[in-house]
Design a protein around this motif. Sequence first.
Motif, short mmCIF file in Angstrom:
data_model
loop_
_atom_site.label_atom_id
_atom_site.label_comp_id
_atom_site.label_asym_id
_atom_site.label_seq_id
_atom_site.Cartn_x
_atom_site.Cartn_y
_atom_site.Cartn_z
N ASP A 114 54.80 8.90 4.93
CA ASP A 114 55.05 10.23 5.16
C ASP A 114 55.99 10.56 3.71
O ASP A 114 55.96 11.87 3.36
CB ASP A 114 55.82 10.63 6.12
CG ASP A 114 55.00 10.84 7.41
OD1 ASP A 114 53.72 10.80 7.07
OD2 ASP A 114 55.17 11.18 8.54
N ASN A 115 56.55 9.72 3.06
CA ASN A 115 57.25 9.98 1.88
C ASN A 115 56.70 9.58 0.63
O ASN A 115 57.29 9.64 -0.48
CB ASN A 115 58.85 9.26 1.95
CG ASN A 115 58.60 7.67 1.96
OD1 ASN A 115 57.52 7.31 2.02
ND2 ASN A 115 59.47 7.10 1.89
N GLU A 116 55.25 9.35 0.73
CA GLU A 116 54.39 9.11 -0.45
C GLU A 116 53.51 10.10 -0.95
O GLU A 116 53.17 10.95 0.19
CB GLU A 116 53.78 7.65 -0.33
CG GLU A 116 54.63 6.65 -0.01
CD GLU A 116 54.01 5.31 0.27
OE1 GLU A 116 54.45 4.19 0.02
OE2 GLU A 116 52.80 5.33 0.37
N ILE A 117 53.36 10.31 -2.11
CA ILE A 117 52.61 11.17 -2.58
C ILE A 117 51.73 10.68 -3.77
O ILE A 117 51.83 9.57 -4.26
CB ILE A 117 53.41 12.54 -3.02
CG1 ILE A 117 52.33 13.90 -3.48
CG2 ILE A 117 54.14 12.19 -4.68
CD1 ILE A 117 53.39 14.97 -3.83
N ALA A 118 50.15 11.38 -3.86
CA ALA A 118 49.42 10.99 -4.97
C ALA A 118 49.08 12.19 -5.65
O ALA A 118 49.09 13.38 -4.95
CB ALA A 118 48.22 10.34 -4.50
N LEU A 119 49.07 12.24 -7.04
CA LEU A 119 48.80 13.44 -7.89
C LEU A 119 47.66 13.43 -8.53
O LEU A 119 47.05 12.33 -9.00
CB LEU A 119 49.94 13.60 -8.84
CG LEU A 119 51.34 14.11 -8.40
CD1 LEU A 119 52.40 14.22 -9.70
CD2 LEU A 119 51.24 15.45 -7.61
N GLU A 120 46.83 14.43 -8.72
CA GLU A 120 45.42 14.43 -9.55
C GLU A 120 46.05 14.04 -10.92
O GLU A 120 47.04 14.43 -11.53
CB GLU A 120 45.05 15.96 -9.52
CG GLU A 120 43.70 15.99 -9.74
CD GLU A 120 43.52 16.27 -11.37
OE1 GLU A 120 42.81 15.55 -11.99
OE2 GLU A 120 44.36 16.89 -11.98
N GLY A 162 50.23 7.11 -6.72
CA GLY A 162 49.27 6.95 -7.50
C GLY A 162 48.70 8.20 -8.08
O GLY A 162 49.14 9.14 -7.51
N THR A 163 47.62 7.94 -8.93
CA THR A 163 46.71 9.13 -9.36
C THR A 163 45.42 8.99 -9.08
O THR A 163 44.88 8.23 -8.73
CB THR A 163 46.83 9.37 -10.83
OG1 THR A 163 46.45 8.32 -11.41
CG2 THR A 163 48.48 9.45 -11.22
N TYR A 164 44.76 10.21 -8.84
CA TYR A 164 43.31 10.26 -8.31
C TYR A 164 42.33 11.17 -9.24
O TYR A 164 43.10 12.19 -9.94
CB TYR A 164 43.55 10.53 -6.97
CG TYR A 164 43.84 11.87 -6.62
CD1 TYR A 164 44.99 12.23 -6.19
CD2 TYR A 164 42.77 12.96 -6.19
CE1 TYR A 164 45.59 13.53 -5.84
CE2 TYR A 164 43.10 14.16 -6.15
CZ TYR A 164 44.57 14.50 -5.74
OH TYR A 164 45.04 15.55 -5.39
N ASN A 188 34.93 20.93 -7.48
CA ASN A 188 35.26 21.85 -6.61
C ASN A 188 36.53 21.97 -5.96
O ASN A 188 37.07 22.67 -5.25
CB ASN A 188 34.23 22.40 -5.64
CG ASN A 188 34.19 21.41 -4.55
OD1 ASN A 188 34.18 20.19 -4.68
ND2 ASN A 188 33.95 21.80 -3.36
N THR A 189 37.10 20.57 -6.00
CA THR A 189 38.36 20.45 -5.02
C THR A 189 39.38 20.98 -6.17
O THR A 189 39.59 20.26 -7.21
CB THR A 189 38.52 18.70 -4.73
OG1 THR A 189 37.26 18.51 -4.73
CG2 THR A 189 39.10 18.50 -3.41
N TYR A 190 40.37 21.72 -5.57
CA TYR A 190 41.48 22.39 -6.48
C TYR A 190 42.61 21.67 -5.95
O TYR A 190 43.62 21.97 -6.73
CB TYR A 190 41.41 23.72 -6.21
CG TYR A 190 41.56 23.95 -4.37
CD1 TYR A 190 42.88 24.00 -3.99
CD2 TYR A 190 40.57 24.29 -3.78
CE1 TYR A 190 42.88 23.81 -2.44
CE2 TYR A 190 40.60 24.22 -2.39
CZ TYR A 190 41.84 24.16 -1.78
OH TYR A 190 41.75 24.35 -0.55
N GLY A 191 42.81 20.53 -5.11
CA GLY A 191 44.13 20.14 -4.91
C GLY A 191 44.81 19.38 -5.99
O GLY A 191 44.23 18.66 -6.89
N THR A 192 46.05 19.27 -6.08
CA THR A 192 46.86 18.67 -7.10
C THR A 192 47.64 17.38 -6.56
O THR A 192 48.06 16.50 -7.02
CB THR A 192 47.65 19.36 -7.87
OG1 THR A 192 48.43 20.42 -7.11
CG2 THR A 192 47.04 20.41 -8.95
#
Lengths: 854, 251
Positions: A137-143, A174-176, A181-185
């Motif tokens: 839950d405390n992890e994030i990935a960015l575009e 991580g980055t992805y 069409n996907t707008y998520g960052t």
Amino acid sequence: MLRTILAGMRARTARLVLSSVAIALGVAFVTGTLVLSDAMTASMNDGFAKTARNVDASVTLQTDGKPSSDKPETLSEDTLAAVRKAPGVAAADGRTGGSAPFLNSNGKAQSGSAIALESEPKLRPYDVVDGRFPQQDNEIALEKHAASNAKLTVGQQVTVLGKDDQKHSFTLVGTYQQGANTYGTELLLPQALRSLGQDGSAGYHEIVAMAAPGVSQQQLVDHIKTAVQGQKVKVITGADLTTERLKAVSSRAANFTTFLLAFAIIALVVASMVIYNTFTILIAQRTKELALLRCVGAGRGQVFGSVLAEALLMGLIASTIGLFGGLGVSALLQLGIGSLNDNGSDTPVTTPLSLSTVLAAFAVGTVVTVLAAVLPARKATKVAPIAALRTQTDSSEEVSRTGKVRMVLALLVAAVGGAAVALGLKQGDGGASSAVITSAGAMLLTLAVVMLGPLLVGPINRVLGAVPRALFGVPAKLAAANAGRNPKRTAATTAALLIGVTIVSLITVVATSAKDTVAKQLDQQFPADYWVTSALYDHKLPTSVGDKLAGVSALSKVAASTSVYAQIGTEDYREIATVPANSLGDLVRPTLTSGRLDKLGPGELALGQKTAETIGAHVGDTVPVAALGSNGKGTSAGPKQSFKVVAIFSGQSLGNALIAPESLAALDPQAKGYDNILLKVKPGVSLAEGRAAVDQATADSPIAKVESPSDSKDEINTQVNNVLAFIWAMIGLAVVIALVGIANTLSLSVLERTRESALLRALGLTRGQLRLMLVVESILMALMGAVLGLILGVGSGWLLTKSLSTAAMQVDLSVPVGQIGVLLVAAVIAAVLAAALPARRAARTSVVAGMAEA
Amino acid sequence: MSAVVSDVGTRTAVTARDLVKIYGKGDTAVRALAGVSVNFAAGEFTAIMGPSGSGKSTLMHCLAGLDNVDGGAVHIGQSEITGLADKELTKLRRDRVGFVFQAFNLLPTLTAEQNILLGLELAGRKPDKQWFDTIVDVLGLRDRLRHKPTELSGGQQQRVACARALVARPDVVFADEPTGNLDSRSGAEVLDFLRMSVRKLGQTVIMVTHDPVAASYADRVVLLADGHLAGEILHPTADSVLSALKHLGDV
Ligand SMILES: Nc1ncnc2c1ncn2[C@@H]1O[C@H](COP(=O)(O)OP(=O)(O)OP(=O)(O)O)[C@@H](O)[C@H]1O
Ligand SMILES: [Mg+2]
């Protein structure tokens, strides 16, 4: 003798190659744009297909067409559980997301949206670029573009702003990259996403499911339908989902394709003109040869046919070359576009070649070539063979005749164009229709000038030729005489360039005028030293920022204002801004058309001219106003209030109406925060000191963005310049074709004037002077096209700005002298380049060989 | 304006020594000039004659510095012109040599007057007004000066070309079949003028021609055959030239 025959053949190959270049370039451009739009459509399709990757069934809410209320409805956790339990479902995930700005490495907020990561890896429409997907839950990935723009790297902490701008911290793992069409960052686990507390993140907007082995998509859909029976949902197969998504995207891609095709058509027109002109010269030069053929017994049809066959063959060969060139052009354009938008999805350069592209390429290349050959060939075979034998290639009667019909037609076109311009200007509503009518009129006037070209060549040539004549003496005098000797040919050669330059200068002038007008309005209406706005379009500045700034001693004035969307009279979605009393007439200076505005009391309102006209309100009238909720998103109107109109103002940067801050609470009790805060530095304090103080006061508010008038002018400038750069590049290709046309004409003229050059050399013209003569001739032709084009472009630009102007907003013409200078210098340089080869060739021919040439 | 006629024949205007010109290479090589040595006296009107392909045009081009040679030397006045670079040859053509070709002598974009003065303009020299008037009047071009070449008859065009060749007062005027395209009356006008410019103005003229009548206007005829000098006739008449040519054919 053999030498002359060989020389003749070599000369012919040169001529054939020249005209092929023009055809190939035209075809390359058209193919290039078509391939580009195919590639973009394909990559969008890929992107869309990605969201349906491995999806066998998709569940969405059943919508009955219109959005029911401002609360977005979602699919519940229960529905997801039901789908998961349905027979035949191997895995199912809910998809959801919401706006979630995050802070960049400087601690400033950046727009973004967070998406819940699917638990089933196969159902994730993303691919990891660096690191891995979040597992806790405390992890994030960015575009990946978002990460690089924010200068954040894997391992760092990332702060995300949740509901009410609360800060939540995550570790970047991580980055992805994602589909188009996907707008998520940002990617978060569903639980973490929910902890941000945004609206709607509790449910899902879509549930996607994967079938167990042996279960078909249709069976799966049926199972799920049974499982969620009674709910207002729509269940479709993965295949249907893909088609549905693709249908939506192709209309989006089509917009861009149309935009590109507009340029392709310009290039095509220019290329056709060049091809036509080249053929006219080629056949004029062969008139004697054709006449000789007829004298020895060839029929008219035979001669005509042979010319057409040659054109057809040449068109086919050149189209093939152009087709492959077009693949290159498309690859270059893709690279160019890729470098322009740095946050778009990553599209590898592809060059899909569809059947329709191939057909278009050959149609353009061969049809235009054959058509270009028909007219001159008809003319060449129509005259009696003996007459044709007698005429010189540039005898004066052939040269200077500009048909009466053409004259009359041109004047007619000019009259219609003039009338259209007059009509467009008279409408004077500054709206789209007046601009469209005016530009259509301006286009007709340009066409009239192109038609009258042969008549204009003489006078223009005399004026333009004066400078080089004074500088270079005899060679320049000869060059001017050559440029003017065949007005039809010169006009046709320069017309292509004229069109390109007209379009470029028109667009540049209009864009610059608009830019400068906005900048001037900014200066006039907001004479502030700085202003603070929200970095996020959907977040208002917290009032605390305003309070803090009010305490800064370096500032003499702090004027915070809030905007709300409201219904004014009958008009929906009007923007009403508050103006603090202390800034009216000082930091905010609307230009009044009627009424007085030294102060705004409660229940009083100043109305923008346009709105006033549409609702028919005058000073002294009372109008009903109802707020539409924050940002006008909702449809439920707030309490209706009556406002008295005290003034009507012009200009558009102030919104549609102004009220006192005290009136806001009654209008929209929920409105909180500011949209912008105007600041004025105290006398005696330098701007830099003021800025430092403001920066300090806003340092702990991540969404506060401090700007000065020059900052926002810079921003507008960059935006306009980016668009202009793209248009210059696109039209640049057409201009290149036009210059190839000049090179063609010059080369053909050099071939035709071999004896003349030899004679001049015999009389004492040096090699250098001969080259100079051709260079000057080329420059004269290029300038003729460029100068006329500039006059037309700037003139049309002026008309267009006039038609865009209204009493409320005066768009002043501003001519970008620098860019126009660049354009002229570029035309001269290109002309020198265009003359390089023909000049070399002319200077290399020996005097004796030149005299021997027939 | 005072032409010195007294030492005519004593000064040479153009000299060729052992002139060799070869076209092509190997098997197909043609010796257009196979060692030609010839002098042309200043103030003399010389005609070069010979069968077609004998090398007349080639000789003239080499003498005028329009073409480079494969052997031998050419002098115009005291200066050797063989081996000069293009720049110097161009200067030579501007200042010391005049040309009249068989056809296509004039620039179609310029008027007759501009054509006449073109050479001087290229050399950056001011025309001598009196001299210009003399030439124009003698050639009867006064009322044609503002016309473009396409508005002139063939004879008029050749006269304009003659005027241009003479207006700069070159050391020598070369004319390659100047009357080749003209009828006999126009031809006679041009030839009369060339002869007059030699007799009255002390001009040196070297002319290539096929026509025995044209050759009879000259002071001397030089005969060429197969790239060799094949004799000369002093004070030629149409008949003496004709018989000499016939004789050449017999060899
Ligand atoms: N450029 C060339 N290449 C090869 N051979 C050439 C060339 N010019 C001339 N010749 C050859 O050189 C010879 C002499 O040619 P030239 O033109 O001097 O003859 P001419 O006496 O002027 O003939 P005409 O009376 O027909 O004009 C001829 O055999 C010709 O074929
Ligand atoms: Mg000859």
